[in-house]
Design an enzyme around this catalytic site. Structure first.
Site, PDB file in Angstrom:
ATOM      1  N   SER A   1     -42.271 -16.676 -41.132  1.00 62.25           N
ATOM      2  CA  SER A   1     -42.329 -16.313 -39.713  1.00 62.25           C
ATOM      3  C   SER A   1     -41.777 -17.412 -38.811  1.00 62.25           C
ATOM      4  CB  SER A   1     -43.776 -15.956 -39.356  1.00 62.25           C
ATOM      5  OG  SER A   1     -43.862 -15.375 -38.086  1.00 62.25           O
TER       6      SER A   1
ATOM      7  N   GLU B   1     -28.226 -22.715 -38.591  1.00 63.81           N
ATOM      8  CA  GLU B   1     -27.046 -22.018 -38.078  1.00 63.81           C
ATOM      9  C   GLU B   1     -26.520 -22.595 -36.764  1.00 63.81           C
ATOM     10  OE1 GLU B   1     -28.079 -17.650 -40.089  1.00 63.81           O
ATOM     11  OE2 GLU B   1     -27.879 -17.844 -37.920  1.00 63.81           O
TER      12      GLU B   1
ATOM     13  N   LYS C   1     -40.320 -13.160 -43.456  1.00 61.51           N
ATOM     14  CA  LYS C   1     -40.992 -12.340 -42.441  1.00 61.51           C
ATOM     15  C   LYS C   1     -40.139 -12.372 -41.172  1.00 61.51           C
ATOM     16  CE  LYS C   1     -45.195 -11.795 -39.663  1.00 61.51           C
ATOM     17  NZ  LYS C   1     -44.577 -11.964 -38.331  1.00 61.51           N
TER      18      LYS C   1
END
Length: 494
Positions: A323, A334, A348
């Protein structure tokens, strides 16, 4: 004779005033007929307004527009009036709401009564009492996402992805995560018996765990060699980012030249804390994450970093990283090209929100899904690290209950785990086959002698505790993932 309202009935009025009876009845009939005409007139008026102006004008006067609830109301009324025992109406309503949410087949959406809601709010406050394990419902079973660092659950050997079968002998099958939490939590000092299953283990594992106060201290910092700092974030609570900023300042004062951000075993938490934390490592204006609603509308969250770190950073993840920790890991990977080291994360990719009711209960439901800066959805897939590094095999050995006695001639999965622990600790238990033979007995006595424990050749109580403690220390000493992170950073440190 009295009617239900307590007023005198028509028959009584007639007896009291016989001369006026006929007149009275005529007046009643006239009033009744006029009432019918008035009702017809109002109904026609409402229909006209609805046809002219639409539904918006008529809502206050119209009947319930949710006709699909008629079955629900009918069922409720029938049970309330005709069930063979008196029923708790609040419990009936709670059950209806709970059933509605369970029908979503979403482990992250759940209804919480007042007690469960209080427990939920505690989980993001300063502390609570229990064993310290983040859990979720999955396919009707209660699964451990991750134990909290330093908690009784972690010390007892609870692992991510363990399935908790029962609590104190009572099955958790079919319970929601909030219902299971109430059974597992309890006062400090009390014990709870868990039965769990684990991948690779042929039999359920019995654990007895002593509950304790679980402080929600979420950031732990230490300085390693050569100017490398390691900061572990164990969950995302109300003050996590402030704790991290304090830790970064402290490490900077100790001449931090590189940073390991450790998100292993971090089950997640508050979304805003994840966004703010990721922003500390991502250049200003770069995307942190995207939140996509059911309609397809996307809200893009960007970094508002006013002073990016000018030292090399690596991030550690594992199968207990879920999560919010995955949001941070994906974002820094990224949008800041920070390498990820470890093993694949939990997976998740949804966002929950909670709605409180006036009586203190609430329900948590999945409101959206989150995407990485590049638009990837990692739900049920997880995040693959840039550099895959496993911990040593002995890091995943099962817990052995100190209450259980293992002795010569015993044969079980616990004996096999003890043999593997002895071997990892530097003792020779002979063939690792789950059979407690003479070589195993000799290895146990040798271990007991060096640990200054009574030499019985039996694994129980202090011997068990000492053996698992030695293994934990060995895991910390030989943390292959941290070692790899240090190696990577040293190449970048100037």
């Amino acid at each position: 004779m009295k009617n239900e309202s307590g007023e005198a009935s028509v028959e009584e009025e007639n007896q009291k005033q016989p001369k006026e009876a006929g007149k009275f009845i005529k007046i009643k009939k006239f009033t009744f007929i006029m009432g019918i005409f008035l009702l017809i007139f109002l109904t026609a008026g409402i229909t006209t307004i609805a046809l002219t102006f639409g539904d918006e004008k008529v809502d206050p006067l119209a009947s319930n527009k949710h006709s699909e609830f008629e079955k629900l109301y009918s069922t409720y009324d029938t049970i309330k009036d005709n069930y063979y025992e008196e029923i708790d109406q609040d419990k009936l309503v709670d059950g209806a709401i709970n059933g509605m949410i369970k029908s979503l087949d979403d482990p992250y959406s759940t209804y919480m009564d007042k007690k469960e809601a209080s427990s939920f709010h505690e989980s993001i406050s300063s502390s609570f009492e229990g064993i310290g394990a983040e859990i979720q419902e999955q396919d009707g079973k209660i699964m451990v996402v991750s134990p909290i660092k330093g908690s009784p659950a972690e010390k007892a050997g609870v692992k991510p992805n363990d399935i908790i079968l029962s609590v104190d002998g009572k099955s958790l099958e079919g319970l929601s995560s909030s219902e299971a939490v109430l059974k597992i939590r309890g006062e400090k000092g009390t014990k709870v018996d868990l039965s769990i299953t684990r991948a690779g283990e042929p039999e359920p594992i019995a654990l007895t765990i002593k509950r304790d106060t679980i402080p929600i201290e979420t950031v732990y910092a230490e300085m390693l060699d050569d100017g490398v700092a390691k900061i572990q974030v164990t969950s995302f609570s109300e003050h996590t980012v402030k704790e991290l900023e304090t830790a970064l300042n402290d490490m900077s004062k100790k001449d931090m030249k590189g940073l390991i951000l450790d998100l292993r075993g971090n089950p997640g938490g508050l979304l805003d804390q994840a966004i703010d934390m990721a922003s500390l490592f991502i250049p200003n204006g770069e995307v942190v994450l995207q939140v996509e609603e059911r309609s397809g509308k996307k809200d893009v969250f960007k970094s508002k970093n006013n002073g990016e770190l000018k030292i090399p950073v690596v991030v550690l993840i594992d199968d207990g990283s879920a999560s919010a920790s995955e949001i941070v890991a994906a974002a820094v990977s990224e949008s800041a090209d920070i390498p990820l080291i470890g093993v694949k994360s939990f997976g998740k990719g949804t966002v929950q929100t909670a709605q409180d009711f006036d009586d203190g209960s609430n329900f948590k439901y999945t409101a959206a899904k989150w995407l990485t800066p590049e638009g990837n959805w990692i739900h049920k897939k997880g995040i693959m690290p840039d550099i895959k590094v496993n911990l040593p095999d002995y890091a995943s050995l099962p817990y052995i209950s100190p209450d259980k006695e293992l002795k010569a001639s015993d044969s079980s999965s616990e004996v096999k785990a003890a043999e593997e622990m002895l071997k990892a600790a530097g003792y020779n238990p002979g063939k690792i086959d789950g059979f407690f033979d003479e070589e195993t007995t000799s290895a146990v006595k040798e271990f007991q002698k060096e640990q200054k424990v009574k030499e019985t050749g039996i694994i129980k109580d202090d011997t068990t505790v000492k053996l698992m403690q030695v293994i934990r220390e060995k895991i910390l000493e030989n943390d292959t993932q941290v070692k790899k992170a240090v190696e990577v950073l040293k190449k970048e440190i100037k």
